[in-house]
Scaffold this motif. Structure first.
Motif, short mmCIF file in Angstrom:
data_model
loop_
_atom_site.label_atom_id
_atom_site.label_comp_id
_atom_site.label_asym_id
_atom_site.label_seq_id
_atom_site.Cartn_x
_atom_site.Cartn_y
_atom_site.Cartn_z
N LEU A 99 -9.00 1.61 -0.77
CA LEU A 99 -10.08 1.21 0.15
C LEU A 99 -11.03 2.36 0.49
O LEU A 99 -12.20 2.12 0.84
CB LEU A 99 -9.50 0.61 1.44
N HIS A 100 -10.54 3.59 0.40
CA HIS A 100 -11.38 4.74 0.79
C HIS A 100 -12.70 4.79 0.02
O HIS A 100 -13.77 4.92 0.64
CB HIS A 100 -10.59 6.03 0.62
N PRO A 101 -12.68 4.70 -1.32
CA PRO A 101 -13.97 4.76 -2.03
C PRO A 101 -14.90 3.59 -1.68
O PRO A 101 -16.12 3.77 -1.63
CB PRO A 101 -13.58 4.72 -3.52
N ILE A 102 -14.32 2.44 -1.38
CA ILE A 102 -15.15 1.29 -0.98
C ILE A 102 -15.75 1.57 0.39
O ILE A 102 -16.93 1.31 0.64
CB ILE A 102 -14.29 -0.01 -0.95
N PRO A 161 -10.87 8.56 -8.05
CA PRO A 161 -9.69 9.32 -8.47
C PRO A 161 -8.39 8.64 -8.04
O PRO A 161 -8.31 8.11 -6.92
CB PRO A 161 -9.86 10.66 -7.75
N GLY A 162 -7.42 8.63 -8.95
CA GLY A 162 -6.11 8.06 -8.61
C GLY A 162 -6.07 6.55 -8.62
O GLY A 162 -5.05 5.95 -8.31
N VAL A 163 -7.21 5.92 -8.96
CA VAL A 163 -7.27 4.46 -8.97
C VAL A 163 -7.58 3.99 -10.39
O VAL A 163 -8.41 4.57 -11.07
CB VAL A 163 -8.38 3.95 -8.01
N VAL A 176 -2.89 4.03 -8.46
CA VAL A 176 -2.99 2.80 -7.68
C VAL A 176 -3.85 1.85 -8.51
O VAL A 176 -4.93 2.22 -8.97
CB VAL A 176 -3.65 3.08 -6.32
N PHE A 177 -3.35 0.63 -8.73
CA PHE A 177 -4.02 -0.33 -9.60
C PHE A 177 -4.64 -1.45 -8.76
O PHE A 177 -4.02 -1.96 -7.84
CB PHE A 177 -3.01 -0.91 -10.60
N VAL A 178 -5.88 -1.80 -9.11
CA VAL A 178 -6.59 -2.82 -8.34
C VAL A 178 -7.14 -3.89 -9.26
O VAL A 178 -7.71 -3.58 -10.32
CB VAL A 178 -7.75 -2.21 -7.52
#
Lengths: 351, 351
Positions: free
Chosen positions: B138-141, B275-277, B300-302
Motif C-alpha cells: 500500500l505504501h507506493p499507492i 521495490p519488494g513488490v 510481496v505479490f499483488v
C-alpha cells in the motif's frame, strides 16, 4: 390430497443427495420421489426414508405427473429440462444460475422475500450459496436500520464445486503431506483454462472473470442481493475466495447501516430473534461460528459483530453456513415448503 | 572490518530457522553466527553455510561480542534478553510484539520507512507479518494517490503460530481424512482458554480478544500501519482469520485513495516498479498470487486489483506473501542490511 410427486434432477450430485435428505423431513406431504440424473449415473440406487429408489436418466418425459421438480444438475440441464417440467405442470425450483436474473423468475430466500413466490411462470430460482447466507443475516438488520453498503470477502468451501472437487482436495492434501507429486484439474473453475491446487492454499477465483476483473461469483453476490432485497441502491462489492474447507462457507462482512442509532447490542438482539439465524457471538467465551461447527446444520450463524473503528455507520461480522444446506439443498426444499404453506402448489392429482 | 557477529535468538523455531537461511545471503559481511534458544532446544545442531553450529541456551552472557541480535523467541524472551544484548553493545532487531508500539523503538519495513532507523536506542522492531505485506504493497499507492481508508480480511497461514501448530494441522487433516478422532490444543491462540481444529476449517480469531471485540492481531494491523506510515489519520479495520494453509498469508484488501485520478492501470504501473513488490495481475490469464506460489519467495505479490463498483475512490486487491519470509525472517534480515547500508551499525571489533 395424499401428497406431492417430487422430482430431484441431479440426484446423485453433492447438492442432490442433500436435497433427498432434506425432503425426508419436509413440511409437506410427499407421495412419490423420482430421482433423475445424467445417463452416466442412471441405475444407481439411493435411499429416501429407508426405501431404495433407482435413479433414472433425465429425459423430456421424466416429468409426467410431477408436482415439484428440484433442479441441481448445472445450468445447461436446467435450461434444457426446466421448461419441459413446467410444460408437464410442475413447479420448478432451480438451484443453478440459469434463471436467477430472469425478471420473470422469483429469486427467493424464504426468510427474506417469500412474497416474491406469489407471481411466477412455473420456475422459482434458488440464489447462489454465498448470497443466501449473507442476505439471510443482513435482511433483519436492513429492516431495522436500513442498509447502504456491503463489502464482503468470502472463505468458500470446496463442496460448492461438487464431489469431484472435494475428492481432488483430499487427494492433493494427502499427496502434499506425503511429499508426493499432485495434480490440479478442477478448481478454481471447471470451465476455465488453468487449474490450481486448493489443498493448503487459497484461490481468489470462483467461476470465470469478466472484463472488469470481477468473477461471476462476485457479480452473483452483487446482483442477486439487489434482486432479493428489491433494492438496486444497495452498494455491494465482493471478493470471493475458495479455501481448503469441505463444507461451510464463511464470510467476512462489512456493512454500513442508514440509521446510526444502531449498536452492536441492538444488532445482536435482532439476529437473536431472526428466523433461520443463530447468533454465536461472545468474544469473552471465544464464541463465534466456524465452518466445521456449522456443517450439517440448516441455520445461518453470525458472530464477531463489532463496530467499525472509523465509520459511525459501520459494522463488521462473520457469517457462516453449510453451503450445501442453507446455501443449496435446504433453501430449495424450504422454498417448496413455503409455497405449500402459501397454497401456491396445486397437486396435479387434484387438477 | 571482517564482518559482524550475529546472534539468532529462537534459532530452532519456525522463524529462527528461516532467519539463518536469510543470513546465508545477507548483503553484509558476517564473522560469526551464534545460535541461541531455550534450554530445551540447546545442544541441537543447525547448519549455516555448510557449517554445523551448536545451539546454546540463551543467558545474560550470550551477547558478549555480538553486533546484531535477531530475536524471534516470543515477547517474554525479548523483554528479558533484548536489554541485555543492547547493554553488550548489540543492535537488536526484534521480531516479537514486545517493543513494536514503544515510541522509542522504530518499527520498520525497509521499503516503507527506512528513515526511522536513524534514531533508536538499540532496539528496532520488526512489524507483525500481516502488517508488513500489506504496508509494503500500500505504501507506493499511498505515495502516489494518498490513502484514506483500508478494510482488510486476512487468510493467514498456520506457520505463523509456529511449528507445533503446523504439526497439529497436518495431524488433524490426516485424522479427519481417515475418519479418526482428532484433537485441538494450540489454535486459535496458544494462551487462550479454548482450542478449535484448523484443518478444513477457518478460525476468525488470531491472538486474544479485547473488550471491543477485536483481536490483538487486528489491533496490530491498525496500530502498526499507522506507526509505520507515520499517519494516525488513516482509517483501518481488520478481520484476521486463520485458514488451513501452511505458508503464505493472503489478504483481501479494500482501499480508498485521496486522489480520484487513480485508476487500476495506474496502480498496476506503480506496483510494477515498487521495490519488494511483484505484480501478478492479469484476470484474462487467471494470473493472481496464491499462498502456494508465494512460498519461499521474498517478495510481496499483488493481484486482482479492481475498481470498487460503488465508490470512485475505492479499489480492491489481493496481497500475498510468505509470512515467515517478508512477514518475519526476511524483513528482519533486510532491516540489518538496510542499517549496514546506511552505516548505522558499528562492529564492536572496530570500537
Amino acid at each position: 390430497m395424499n401428497g406431492y410427486s417430487v422430482a430431484v434432477v441431479g440426484a446423485t450430485g453433492a447438492v442432490g443427495t442433500k436435497i433427498i435428505k432434506m425432503l425426508e423431513n419436509a413440511a409437506f406431504p410427499i407421495k412419490e420421489v423420482r430421482l433423475l440424473s445424467s445417463k452416466r449415473s442412471a441405475g444407481k440406487k439411493l435411499v429416501f426414508k429407508d426405501t431404495e429408489i433407482e435413479v433414472q436418466e433425465t429425459t423430456e418425459d421424466s416429468f409426467s405427473g410431477i408436482d415439484i421438480a428440484l433442479f441441481s444438475a448445472g445450468g445447461d440441464i436446467s435450461k434444457k429440462f426446466a421448461p419441459e417440467a413446467v410444460k408437464h405442470g410442475a413447479i420448478v425450483i432451480d438451484n443453478t444460475s440459469a434463471y436467477r436474473m430472469d425478471p420473470e423468475v422469483p429469486l427467493v430466500v424464504p426468510e427474506v422475500n417469500p412474497e416474491a413466490l406469489e407471481k411466477h411462470s412455473g420456475i422459482i430460482a434458488n440464489p447462489n450459496c454465498s448470497t443466501i447466507q449473507m442476505v439471510a443475516a443482513l435482511h433483519p438488520i436492513r429492516k431495522a436500520f436500513g442498509l447502504d453498503r456491503v463489502i464482503v470477502s468470502t472463505y468458500q468451501a470446496v463442496s460448492g464445486a461438487g464431489n469431484s472437487a472435494l475428492k481432488e482436495m483430499y487427494d492433493q492434501a494427502q499427496q502434499m503431506m506425503d511429499d508426493k507429486p499432485y495434480e490440479a484439474n478442477i478448481l478454481p473453475a471447471g470451465g476455465d483454462k488453468k487449474h490450481f491446487p486448493i489443498a493448503f492454499n487459497a484461490l481468489p477465483q470462483i467461476d470465470v472473470f469478466d472484463e472488469k476483473g470481477y468473477t461471476k461469483e462476485e457479480w452473483k453476490m452483487t446482483n442477486e442481493t439487489k434482486k432479493i432485497m428489491g433494492d438496486d441502491a444497495i452498494k455491494l462489492s465482493a471478493t470471493c475466495v475458495r479455501i481448503p474447507v469441505a463444507y461451510g462457507h464463511s464470510e467476512s462482512v462489512y456493512i454500513e447501516v442508514k440509521d446510526t442509532t444502531a449498536s452492536v447490542e441492538k444488532i445482536r438482539d435482532i439476529l437473536r430473534k431472526a428466523p433461520g439465524v443463530t447468533l454465536e457471538d461472545d468474544p469473552s467465551e471465544q464464541m463465534y461460528p466456524t465452518a466445521l461447527t456449522a456443517e450439517n446444520k440448516k441455520d445461518v450463524f453470525v458472530g464477531r459483530i463489532r463496530k467499525d473503528l472509523d465509520d459511525e455507520a459501520g459494522y463488521h461480522m462473520w457469517i457462516v453456513s453449510d453451503n450445501l444446506l442453507k446455501g443449496a439443498a435446504w433453501n430449495t426444499v424450504q422454498i417448496a415448503e413455503k409455497m405449500h404453506e402459501l397454497n401456491l402448489i396445486q397437486p396435479l392429482s387434484n387438477k
